[in-house]
Every structure is written in C-alpha cells, then in structure tokens.
Scaffold this motif. Structure first.
Motif, PDB file in Angstrom:
ATOM      1  N   GLY A   1       0.813  -1.207   0.000  1.00 26.27           N
ATOM      2  CA  GLY A   1       0.000   0.000   0.000  1.00 26.27           C
ATOM      3  C   GLY A   1       0.846   1.256   0.000  1.00 26.27           C
ATOM      4  O   GLY A   1       1.867   1.350  -0.676  1.00 26.27           O
ATOM      5  N   ALA A   2       0.421   2.242   0.763  1.00 29.52           N
ATOM      6  CA  ALA A   2       1.160   3.495   0.945  1.00 29.52           C
ATOM      7  C   ALA A   2       0.741   4.086   2.279  1.00 29.52           C
ATOM      8  O   ALA A   2      -0.428   3.993   2.664  1.00 29.52           O
ATOM      9  N   LEU A   3       1.683   4.685   2.985  1.00 30.80           N
ATOM     10  CA  LEU A   3       1.363   5.235   4.298  1.00 30.80           C
ATOM     11  C   LEU A   3       0.263   6.286   4.212  1.00 30.80           C
ATOM     12  O   LEU A   3      -0.586   6.397   5.102  1.00 30.80           O
ATOM     13  N   SER A   4       0.243   7.050   3.132  1.00 27.75           N
ATOM     14  CA  SER A   4      -0.750   8.119   2.987  1.00 27.75           C
ATOM     15  C   SER A   4      -2.084   7.633   2.440  1.00 27.75           C
ATOM     16  O   SER A   4      -3.043   8.410   2.374  1.00 27.75           O
ATOM     17  N   HIS A   5      -2.170   6.380   2.031  1.00 20.93           N
ATOM     18  CA  HIS A   5      -3.393   5.874   1.387  1.00 20.93           C
ATOM     19  C   HIS A   5      -4.437   5.535   2.451  1.00 20.93           C
ATOM     20  O   HIS A   5      -4.201   4.681   3.303  1.00 20.93           O
ATOM     21  N   PRO A   6      -5.612   6.162   2.405  1.00 21.20           N
ATOM     22  CA  PRO A   6      -6.617   5.911   3.452  1.00 21.20           C
ATOM     23  C   PRO A   6      -7.228   4.520   3.426  1.00 21.20           C
ATOM     24  O   PRO A   6      -7.864   4.111   4.401  1.00 21.20           O
ATOM     25  N   ALA A   7      -7.040   3.778   2.340  1.00 22.52           N
ATOM     26  CA  ALA A   7      -7.651   2.447   2.256  1.00 22.52           C
ATOM     27  C   ALA A   7      -6.767   1.347   2.828  1.00 22.52           C
ATOM     28  O   ALA A   7      -7.217   0.213   2.955  1.00 22.52           O
ATOM     29  N   PHE A   8      -5.519   1.667   3.156  1.00 23.32           N
ATOM     30  CA  PHE A   8      -4.586   0.634   3.609  1.00 23.32           C
ATOM     31  C   PHE A   8      -3.863   1.084   4.877  1.00 23.32           C
ATOM     32  O   PHE A   8      -3.566   2.262   5.051  1.00 23.32           O
ATOM     33  N   CYS A   9      -3.558   0.122   5.736  1.00 18.83           N
ATOM     34  CA  CYS A   9      -2.814   0.436   6.960  1.00 18.83           C
ATOM     35  C   CYS A   9      -1.519  -0.355   7.062  1.00 18.83           C
ATOM     36  O   CYS A   9      -0.778  -0.225   8.042  1.00 18.83           O
ATOM     37  N   THR A  10      -1.216  -1.176   6.059  1.00 19.63           N
ATOM     38  CA  THR A  10      -0.061  -2.074   6.165  1.00 19.63           C
ATOM     39  C   THR A  10       1.269  -1.332   6.182  1.00 19.63           C
ATOM     40  O   THR A  10       2.221  -1.798   6.806  1.00 19.63           O
ATOM     41  N   SER A  11       1.371  -0.191   5.496  1.00 17.77           N
ATOM     42  CA  SER A  11       2.634   0.554   5.549  1.00 17.77           C
ATOM     43  C   SER A  11       2.944   0.996   6.973  1.00 17.77           C
ATOM     44  O   SER A  11       4.115   1.000   7.399  1.00 17.77           O
ATOM     45  N   ALA A  12       1.912   1.366   7.717  1.00 18.19           N
ATOM     46  CA  ALA A  12       2.114   1.768   9.105  1.00 18.19           C
ATOM     47  C   ALA A  12       2.664   0.609   9.926  1.00 18.19           C
ATOM     48  O   ALA A  12       3.588   0.781  10.740  1.00 18.19           O
ATOM     49  N   PHE A  13       2.137  -0.596   9.706  1.00 19.25           N
ATOM     50  CA  PHE A  13       2.619  -1.764  10.446  1.00 19.25           C
ATOM     51  C   PHE A  13       4.056  -2.106  10.056  1.00 19.25           C
ATOM     52  O   PHE A  13       4.844  -2.557  10.885  1.00 19.25           O
ATOM     53  N   ILE A  14       4.391  -1.915   8.784  1.00 16.93           N
ATOM     54  CA  ILE A  14       5.754  -2.203   8.333  1.00 16.93           C
ATOM     55  C   ILE A  14       6.742  -1.250   8.991  1.00 16.93           C
ATOM     56  O   ILE A  14       7.822  -1.660   9.434  1.00 16.93           O
ATOM     57  N   LEU A  15       6.380   0.021   9.073  1.00 12.85           N
ATOM     58  CA  LEU A  15       7.271   0.988   9.717  1.00 12.85           C
ATOM     59  C   LEU A  15       7.376   0.738  11.212  1.00 12.85           C
ATOM     60  O   LEU A  15       8.460   0.867  11.801  1.00 12.85           O
ATOM     61  N   ARG A  16       6.276   0.380  11.855  1.00 16.16           N
ATOM     62  CA  ARG A  16       6.308   0.118  13.297  1.00 16.16           C
ATOM     63  C   ARG A  16       6.961  -1.233  13.619  1.00 16.16           C
ATOM     64  O   ARG A  16       7.862  -1.331  14.447  1.00 16.16           O
ATOM     65  N   GLY A  17       6.480  -2.274  12.959  1.00 17.01           N
ATOM     66  CA  GLY A  17       6.990  -3.609  13.281  1.00 17.01           C
ATOM     67  C   GLY A  17       8.374  -3.879  12.736  1.00 17.01           C
ATOM     68  O   GLY A  17       9.149  -4.615  13.333  1.00 17.01           O
ATOM     69  N   GLY A  18       8.707  -3.289  11.569  1.00 14.68           N
ATOM     70  CA  GLY A  18      10.003  -3.534  10.955  1.00 14.68           C
ATOM     71  C   GLY A  18      11.102  -2.620  11.437  1.00 14.68           C
ATOM     72  O   GLY A  18      12.286  -2.947  11.312  1.00 14.68           O
ATOM     73  N   GLN A  19      10.720  -1.451  11.970  1.00 18.27           N
ATOM     74  CA  GLN A  19      11.703  -0.483  12.471  1.00 18.27           C
ATOM     75  C   GLN A  19      12.854  -0.297  11.476  1.00 18.27           C
ATOM     76  O   GLN A  19      14.030  -0.452  11.817  1.00 18.27           O
ATOM     77  N   PRO A  20      12.557   0.053  10.220  1.00 18.46           N
ATOM     78  CA  PRO A  20      13.633   0.148   9.227  1.00 18.46           C
ATOM     79  C   PRO A  20      14.572   1.316   9.491  1.00 18.46           C
ATOM     80  O   PRO A  20      14.141   2.396   9.922  1.00 18.46           O
ATOM     81  N   HIS A  21      15.853   1.077   9.202  1.00 14.97           N
ATOM     82  CA  HIS A  21      16.836   2.147   9.304  1.00 14.97           C
ATOM     83  C   HIS A  21      16.728   3.103   8.124  1.00 14.97           C
ATOM     84  O   HIS A  21      17.150   4.260   8.225  1.00 14.97           O
ATOM     85  N   GLY A  22      16.218   2.612   7.005  1.00  9.29           N
ATOM     86  CA  GLY A  22      16.064   3.426   5.814  1.00  9.29           C
ATOM     87  C   GLY A  22      14.895   2.963   4.982  1.00  9.29           C
ATOM     88  O   GLY A  22      14.407   1.833   5.140  1.00  9.29           O
ATOM     89  N   VAL A  23      14.428   3.838   4.080  1.00  9.72           N
ATOM     90  CA  VAL A  23      13.299   3.545   3.213  1.00  9.72           C
ATOM     91  C   VAL A  23      13.654   3.928   1.781  1.00  9.72           C
ATOM     92  O   VAL A  23      14.205   5.009   1.541  1.00  9.72           O
ATOM     93  N   VAL A  24      13.362   3.036   0.850  1.00 11.26           N
ATOM     94  CA  VAL A  24      13.386   3.357  -0.576  1.00 11.26           C
ATOM     95  C   VAL A  24      11.936   3.558  -0.992  1.00 11.26           C
ATOM     96  O   VAL A  24      11.080   2.711  -0.706  1.00 11.26           O
ATOM     97  N   LEU A  25      11.641   4.676  -1.643  1.00 10.26           N
ATOM     98  CA  LEU A  25      10.267   5.025  -1.979  1.00 10.26           C
ATOM     99  C   LEU A  25      10.015   4.875  -3.473  1.00 10.26           C
ATOM    100  O   LEU A  25      10.691   5.495  -4.285  1.00 10.26           O
ATOM    101  N   GLN A  26       9.038   4.037  -3.830  1.00 12.33           N
ATOM    102  CA  GLN A  26       8.658   3.821  -5.231  1.00 12.33           C
ATOM    103  C   GLN A  26       7.548   4.784  -5.613  1.00 12.33           C
ATOM    104  O   GLN A  26       6.552   4.935  -4.893  1.00 12.33           O
ATOM    105  N   HIS A  27       7.696   5.427  -6.785  1.00 11.25           N
ATOM    106  CA  HIS A  27       6.737   6.454  -7.206  1.00 11.25           C
ATOM    107  C   HIS A  27       6.495   6.366  -8.708  1.00 11.25           C
ATOM    108  O   HIS A  27       7.423   6.080  -9.478  1.00 11.25           O
ATOM    109  N   ALA A  28       5.246   6.613  -9.129  1.00 12.17           N
ATOM    110  CA  ALA A  28       4.878   6.635 -10.548  1.00 12.17           C
ATOM    111  C   ALA A  28       4.522   8.068 -10.934  1.00 12.17           C
ATOM    112  O   ALA A  28       3.402   8.520 -10.674  1.00 12.17           O
ATOM    113  N   PRO A  29       5.444   8.801 -11.540  1.00 11.53           N
ATOM    114  CA  PRO A  29       5.203  10.224 -11.823  1.00 11.53           C
ATOM    115  C   PRO A  29       3.988  10.495 -12.694  1.00 11.53           C
ATOM    116  O   PRO A  29       3.351  11.553 -12.566  1.00 11.53           O
ATOM    117  N   LYS A  30       3.647   9.580 -13.608  1.00 11.20           N
ATOM    118  CA  LYS A  30       2.536   9.833 -14.528  1.00 11.20           C
ATOM    119  C   LYS A  30       1.190   9.289 -14.018  1.00 11.20           C
ATOM    120  O   LYS A  30       0.169   9.460 -14.685  1.00 11.20           O
TER     121      LYS A  30
END
Length: 390
Positions: free
Chosen positions: A270-299
């Motif tokens: 999903g995406a942290l900002s997406h109101p339909a999904f909460c899994t990104s929040a769990f990944i950040l909390r449960g995974g405690q990542p030191h860094g994040v690579v962000l995938q984006h579709a400009p178009k």
C-alpha cells in the motif's frame, strides 16, 4: 473504471530492448512446473501476481501464462520488451497441449481488489484439479475452505495452497521490540500507492546487493513473494491488526537469526498516505527500518482503483514517513508507466535535484544504481579494501 497499467503496453519502447530479462533463469531443476492463470489481466495492475512470477520465481518453473487477449505473445515482451521464452496462451487446454506432461500446478495469478474469483475462474480451477494439477491461490477467499473445490482436490489427490491464509491466532505474537536486537541494516521498500512495483524493486535490489557480496535477505509481506519462493514473510493484509507488527517482527528476527544477513529488505504494501490501507504503518512500526526506498509513478494521476483520489507527490510522502517513524528515505525508485525514455530521464534529474537524494528506475536503469543508493546511505556496508601484500 480506467485502470492504469504499471508495465506492458505503457512501458517505454526505447529503454528495455537491450536489457536482460528479469525472469529467473536459475530455477533449480526438479521444482514444480506451473501455468499462471491471468485471464484479461496480464500486464495490468490486477495481474501483478502473474507479472511478478514471470519476472522472478524460484519456487516454480513457469511454463506459460493464460490470457486470451495476448495469445501468442512472449510474456517478457509484454512486460519489459525483453523476450523470456514464457508464452502467453489462450486457455488451459492450449497451455497443457504444448507440454509433454500435465504441469504440476495452476497458479491463480490475479489480485483483484475484491480478493475473490469470478464464476468463470472457479470453473478453470476445477478443470485444473480434474486434470491432476495442484492449485496455488493468493486470494482472500481460501479455496481450501470451499467445500466443492476442497472435495474435488481430495478426489483428485492434489493440494490447495492458500498463500494468504494466516497462522492460527493462538500462535500469533505481539510486538515486543526484539527486532532492534538484530545486527542487519533494515530497509523497507515503500511506495506512494499500491500496485506500483515495490516488490519488483525489492527483488532486484536484493539480487544486486548479493551480487556485490553484501548478504541480503528479502522479507515478503504479500502473497506474490511467497509464490516466488521467499524464505521469510507473512501476508500482512490477512493478519489481524493487533498482531501485524508482532508477526512482521517475528519473521524479521527469524531472517536475522537464520541467515545472519548484512541487509534485510522489507517489501512494502500500500502506501502510508493511502486511506484504504494500513499495512505501511505496520511495516514501519513492526520492521523499524533504518532506511526507506520510496517507489513512485510520476505519470499516475490517481490512486489505483480510486479515481477520486489524486496521487501524492514523493515530497509529501517522504515527510509523512519520516514524521511517522524514526527512519529516513534514502532514495526514490520510479515506476515508468506511461513514460517515454526522455520523460524518465527528466524525472530522475528533477527529483534528485529537488529532493537531494538518489533517484533511479529499477527496470530501465542499471541495477548498480540501486546498490549505490544503499551504499551511499550506509557506507559501512562497503567491503573493506584488501591490504596490499608486503
């Protein structure tokens, strides 16, 4: 509803022809053979499971893809303009007719937003069972719990593998913080939307880091990663929210102790900002990542499946991620849907200049750029130089 494609016809025609296929050619002989069923959706967003399996699979040797719209095409050409020898065929009869023996497995290669199969799909599954094929499904409806399908499988002596079915709740665990005890650097590959290429980027990055001698393990968080052969992972969207952080922590700790890697990559959802999904929040909390690579579709103009929700820009997503968790975004990776090669170049230049972090495209740019992105953020991963002999 108009569905954006993240690959296939909208892939840039001038970028991929000289690149090698991302389909695994090193599948061990003797692993199960499989046909991937993806009628009407291969190369599209709802076909992301089939798309991923064609690009990379260690657990199954993919023989063909079923989608009558694209009959006769090479699946690699459909996705990346690079032939991979896996044909797209009209139906299950054509897929079986080209093989010397009945394939071992039929994989349901679609991920519809409703998580359920159609009546036509159901008949295909029953036909495959009658032919003696095992079934693999990543749907939210568990085929093994369906009386008709389960009874048919029992009668044919075949298995049903429901990838999304979680462990019994009595065996699930709560988060306790032990994830921070591991020595590996943890990097999450998140995105500005769902179905945007996070798993593909994570898979390519894991391969690149391992090729450099940086031992890397990918922890899957969705059904496709399991089908591809991920050693560690959970299907997070099927786990009760109370246990999501703890269950992700459990598999990260298992990866840390079991493989002792230098890097643990965590597939985003999903995406942290997406109101339909909460899994990104769990990944950040449960995974405690030191860094994040962000995938984006400009178009991409709007959220996948949500035409009334405009896409966020990477700057706002980065600010949200870094405010929500004690981590930092170390780079941007692009999904080049609907973009020409020139537009990809411009996007890379403008985003890297505006955001001050590395930007690349995992599929159309050299994989070394992905590895360099990680090493720039975590220079301690660089191999120590060999001492000169006296």
């Amino acid at each position: 509803m108009t569905r954006l494609s993240s690959m296939g016809p909208q892939a840039p025609l001038d970028l991929s022809a000289s690149r090698r296929s991302h389909t695994s050619k090193e599948v061990t002989k003797g692993v199960p053979t499989a046909i991937v069923y993806c009628e009407g959706n291969f190369g599209q967003i709802d076909g992301k499971t089939a798309n991923g399996l064609v690009r990379h699979s260690q657990a199954y040797r993919i023989l063909s893809v079923i989608d009558s719209r694209l009959e006769g095409r090479d699946s690699g050409q459909v996705l990346d303009n690079v032939s991979n020898g896996i044909p797209v065929l009209e139906d299950i009869e054509a897929a079986i007719a080209r093989e010397a023996s009945i394939p071992d497995t039929l994989i349901y290669g679609m991920a519809p937003s409703k998580g359920k199969m159609s009546p036509t799909d159901r008949e295909i599954v029953l036909d495959a069972i009658a032919l003696g094929m095992n079934i693999v499904s990543g749907l939210h409806e568990y085929l093994g719990d369906d009386p008709e399908i389960s009874n048919a499988a029992d009668a044919a002596n075949v298995t049903i593998r429901d990838i999304r079915k979680p462990r019994p709740s009595k065996d699930m665990r709560l988060f306790d913080g032990c994830v921070s005890e591991g020595k590996a650097i943890r990097i999450a590959v998140l995105g500005t939307d769902c179905a945007i290429g996070k798993r593909t980027t994570a898979t390519i990055l894991a391969r690149e880091l391992n090729a450099r001698g940086i031992k890397t393990v990918l922890v899957g968080t969705g059904q496709t990663g399991f089908m591809q052969g991920a050693k560690y992972g959970i299907a997070m969207d099927a786990v009760p929210p109370q246990f999501c952080c703890g269950e992700l922590e459990r598999v990260i700790v298992a990866a840390s102790r079991g493989d002792e890697p230098d890097v643990i990559l965590i597939e985003g959802q999903g995406a942290l900002s997406h109101p339909a999904f909460c899994t990104s929040a769990f990944i950040l909390r449960g995974g405690q990542p030191h860094g994040v690579v962000l995938q984006h579709a400009p178009k991409r103009a709007h959220r996948c499946d949500f035409p009334g929700m405009p896409m966020p820009g990477p700057r706002s997503e980065i600010a949200l991620i870094e405010a929500f968790a004690d981590t930092r975004v170390i780079g941007i990776t692009l999904n080049h849907e609907a973009m020409t090669g020139t537009e990809v170049d411009r996007a890379i230049d403008s985003l890297s200049r505006d955001l001050g972090i590395p930007v690349t495209d995992a599929l159309t740019r050299p994989e070394v750029h992905l590895g360099d992105m990680v090493l720039a953020a975590f220079p301690q991963l660089r191999p120590a130089p060999l001492a000169a002999a006296e």
